[in-house]
Design a protein around this motif. Structure first.
Motif, PDB file in Angstrom:
ATOM      1  N   ALA A  17       0.934  -1.212   0.133  1.00  0.00           N
ATOM      2  CA  ALA A  17       0.079   0.033  -0.088  1.00  0.00           C
ATOM      3  C   ALA A  17       1.039   1.241  -0.010  1.00  0.00           C
ATOM      4  N   MET A  18       1.982   1.308   0.910  1.00  0.00           N
ATOM      5  CA  MET A  18       2.815   2.553   0.851  1.00  0.00           C
ATOM      6  C   MET A  18       3.533   2.647  -0.216  1.00  0.00           C
ATOM      7  N   ASN A  37       8.558  -5.998  -6.621  1.00  0.00           N
ATOM      8  CA  ASN A  37       8.044  -6.348  -5.842  1.00  0.00           C
ATOM      9  C   ASN A  37       8.177  -7.850  -5.459  1.00  0.00           C
ATOM     10  N   ARG A  38       8.346  -8.580  -4.351  1.00  0.00           N
ATOM     11  CA  ARG A  38       8.738  -9.843  -3.993  1.00  0.00           C
ATOM     12  C   ARG A  38       7.555 -10.554  -4.826  1.00  0.00           C
ATOM     13  N   THR A  39       6.199 -10.393  -4.639  1.00  0.00           N
ATOM     14  CA  THR A  39       5.395 -10.933  -5.437  1.00  0.00           C
ATOM     15  C   THR A  39       5.083 -10.472  -6.462  1.00  0.00           C
ATOM     16  N   LEU A  72       8.271  -4.554   4.890  1.00  0.00           N
ATOM     17  CA  LEU A  72       7.356  -4.707   5.832  1.00  0.00           C
ATOM     18  C   LEU A  72       8.106  -4.526   7.235  1.00  0.00           C
ATOM     19  N   ARG A  73       9.107  -5.394   7.598  1.00  0.00           N
ATOM     20  CA  ARG A  73       9.896  -5.148   8.853  1.00  0.00           C
ATOM     21  C   ARG A  73      11.383  -5.303   8.528  1.00  0.00           C
ATOM     22  N   THR A  98       9.352   0.320   8.223  1.00  0.00           N
ATOM     23  CA  THR A  98       9.281   0.579   9.701  1.00  0.00           C
ATOM     24  C   THR A  98      10.347  -0.380  10.487  1.00  0.00           C
TER      25      THR A  98
HETATM   26  N1  FVH Z   1       0.308   1.661   5.478  1.00  0.00           N
HETATM   27  C1  FVH Z   1       0.386   2.554   6.373  1.00  0.00           C
HETATM   28  O1  FVH Z   1      -0.644   3.309   6.731  1.00  0.00           O
HETATM   29  C2  FVH Z   1       1.719   2.724   7.136  1.00  0.00           C
HETATM   30  C3  FVH Z   1       1.939   4.125   7.275  1.00  0.00           C
HETATM   31  C4  FVH Z   1       3.012   4.255   8.223  1.00  0.00           C
HETATM   32  C5  FVH Z   1       4.515   3.524   7.777  1.00  0.00           C
HETATM   33  N2  FVH Z   1       3.743   2.008   7.123  1.00  0.00           N
HETATM   34  C6  FVH Z   1       5.134   1.175   6.886  1.00  0.00           C
HETATM   35  O2  FVH Z   1       5.466   1.142   5.481  1.00  0.00           O
HETATM   36  C7  FVH Z   1       5.734  -0.108   5.327  1.00  0.00           C
HETATM   37  C8  FVH Z   1       5.084  -0.775   4.252  1.00  0.00           C
HETATM   38  O3  FVH Z   1       3.713  -0.745   4.596  1.00  0.00           O
HETATM   39  P1  FVH Z   1       2.560  -1.309   3.571  1.00  0.00           P
HETATM   40  O4  FVH Z   1       1.320  -0.594   4.155  1.00  0.00           O
HETATM   41  O5  FVH Z   1       2.920  -0.803   2.196  1.00  0.00           O
HETATM   42  O6  FVH Z   1       2.482  -2.871   3.799  1.00  0.00           O
HETATM   43  P2  FVH Z   1       1.893  -4.164   2.879  1.00  0.00           P
HETATM   44  O7  FVH Z   1       0.957  -3.496   2.019  1.00  0.00           O
HETATM   45  O8  FVH Z   1       1.751  -5.002   3.835  1.00  0.00           O
HETATM   46  O9  FVH Z   1       3.119  -4.398   1.853  1.00  0.00           O
HETATM   47  C9  FVH Z   1       4.177  -5.010   2.449  1.00  0.00           C
HETATM   48  C10 FVH Z   1       5.262  -4.885   1.446  1.00  0.00           C
HETATM   49  O10 FVH Z   1       6.575  -5.551   1.953  1.00  0.00           O
HETATM   50  C11 FVH Z   1       6.545  -6.701   1.193  1.00  0.00           C
HETATM   51  N3  FVH Z   1       7.248  -7.696   1.833  1.00  0.00           N
HETATM   52  C12 FVH Z   1       7.075  -8.395   3.100  1.00  0.00           C
HETATM   53  N4  FVH Z   1       7.940  -9.134   3.592  1.00  0.00           N
HETATM   54  C13 FVH Z   1       8.864  -9.430   2.449  1.00  0.00           C
HETATM   55  C14 FVH Z   1      10.098 -10.047   2.457  1.00  0.00           C
HETATM   56  N5  FVH Z   1      10.427 -10.893   3.507  1.00  0.00           N
HETATM   57  N6  FVH Z   1      10.764  -9.798   1.218  1.00  0.00           N
HETATM   58  C15 FVH Z   1      10.504  -8.596   0.483  1.00  0.00           C
HETATM   59  N7  FVH Z   1       9.289  -8.292   0.517  1.00  0.00           N
HETATM   60  C16 FVH Z   1       8.424  -8.490   1.498  1.00  0.00           C
HETATM   61  C17 FVH Z   1       5.433  -7.148   0.616  1.00  0.00           C
HETATM   62  O11 FVH Z   1       5.768  -7.821  -0.649  1.00  0.00           O
HETATM   63  P3  FVH Z   1       4.670  -8.994  -1.074  1.00  0.00           P
HETATM   64  O12 FVH Z   1       4.135  -9.858   0.169  1.00  0.00           O
HETATM   65  O13 FVH Z   1       3.659  -8.257  -2.043  1.00  0.00           O
HETATM   66  O14 FVH Z   1       5.342  -9.792  -1.742  1.00  0.00           O
HETATM   67  C18 FVH Z   1       4.977  -5.693   0.345  1.00  0.00           C
HETATM   68  O15 FVH Z   1       5.551  -5.180  -1.049  1.00  0.00           O
HETATM   69  C19 FVH Z   1       5.770  -0.880   6.543  1.00  0.00           C
HETATM   70  O16 FVH Z   1       7.189  -0.982   7.122  1.00  0.00           O
HETATM   71  C20 FVH Z   1       4.893  -0.169   7.395  1.00  0.00           C
HETATM   72  O17 FVH Z   1       5.054  -0.167   8.893  1.00  0.00           O
HETATM   73  C21 FVH Z   1       2.647   2.027   6.613  1.00  0.00           C
END
Ligand code: FVH
Length: 293
Positions: A17-18, A37-39, A72-73, A98
């Protein structure tokens, strides 16, 4: 394709999302935006708007002088960037994932060891706010990177540089979020207490919002006492008077889990037990400031 001769390209690792919002906001700046993106399957819309999809992290990193990680983390950052440390050498890494202060500091040390210019960021905004002036992003780490990237950072949100200690932005962010979530929790605990009366959470919110808003005026007064370091200053509500055992009991009497308010009461009781009962309520700060004191 974007004008390759234009200002330096930016790579976005992570299209959640971010990450997607950060990439989208850059598409209209004339910069080459490379995304990964990973996926697979998350880049379609961005590519349709001019972004370039990279087939691997290595390809994504090699595409731009600036690489943004919005995963993510901390473990996801390590997992993604670890294998491409060599490729990142000489580039700027902006971590918007984060991470705890110490994780940001560890990332800074890792980056320094690989000749990577590291800027850590804490996004104080939700995705919808990215690209507007509403959101804020705190940064810390490389001042040179911050100054050089200000035009890019300014596209996302208003920026604040918090210093060369890479953990500072994250610490300020998490400290603010701690207060926010404790306020949310306190509201939900109160809503659970009145639910037994048949009062809806919405009716309770209509009552609590103005009350809590008014009570925030007390924060600056508490801050003055804490900064002054003298909890005997007259005119404060004493810890004895602040003993909240009755709220804990009221919660239990209603069959509502008192956890949040019991935690506050524990801090108060600790200060009273240490002989500070006649001093001001803000003295619970001392119990938290030095864990366990
Ligand atoms: N969304 C929000 O309102 C908050 C606002 C404050 C800051 N946060 C931080 O921003 C980071 C990303 O948050 P997000 O909302 O984009 O999170 P998701 O939509 O769940 O996307 C997560 C992405 O991370 C990728 N990912 C997760 N694990 C791995 C891994 N082991 N290797 C590579 N990529 C990984 C995930 O990929 P995929 O699951 O689609 O393959 C997404 O691209 C986060 O730190 C918030 O705390 C957002």
């Amino acid at each position: 394709t974007r004008n390759p001769a234009g200002p330096g390209g930016v790579t976005l690792l992570g299209l959640g999302a971010m990450g997607s919002a950060l990439a989208a906001a850059l598409l209209d700046t004339g910069r080459t935006v490379t995304v990964w993106n990973r996926t697979p399957g998350r880049a379609e819309e961005l590519v349709a708007r001019g972004a370039r999809a990279a087939g691997s992290v290595r390809e994504a990193v090699a595409a731009s002088p600036v690489v943004v990680a919005c995963l993510l983390r901390y473990p996801s950052v390590q997992e993604t960037l670890g294998p491409v440390a060599g490729e990142l050498r000489g580039r700027t890494l902006v971590n918007l994932t984060t991470t705890t202060p110490n994780e940001s500091r560890a990332l800074a040390a890792w980056a320094a060891g690989h000749g990577i210019d590291h800027l850590d960021g804490a996004v104080m905004a939700v995705p919808a706010m990215i690209g507007s002036r509403e959101g804020q992003i705190f940064y810390s780490g490389s001042r040179a990177a911050y100054d050089a990237l200000l035009p890019v950072l300014g596209v996302w949100a208003t920026s604040e540089f918090h210093g060369e200690d890479a953990g500072r932005a994250s610490l300020v962010d998490l400290a603010m979020l701690s207060g926010m979530y404790q306020m949310f929790t306190g509201f939900l605990h109160g809503a659970a207490m009145v639910a037994s009366l048949g009062v809806s959470a919405s009716d309770f919110a209509a009552r609590q919002v103005p009350f809590l808003s008014a009570m925030t005026h007390g924060l600056a007064d508490y801050a003055k006492v804490v900064d002054g370091g003298d909890y005997t200053v007259p005119g404060q509500q004493s810890l004895d008077f602040s003993d909240l055992s009755h709220i804990v009991r009221a919660s239990e009497e209603q069959g509502v889990d008192p956890t949040p308010i019991a935690a506050v009461q524990e801090l108060i009781a600790r200060q009273i037990a240490a002989g500070h009962g006649s001093e001001g309520f803000p003295r619970i700060y001392e119990s938290m400031r030095a864990a366990g004191s």
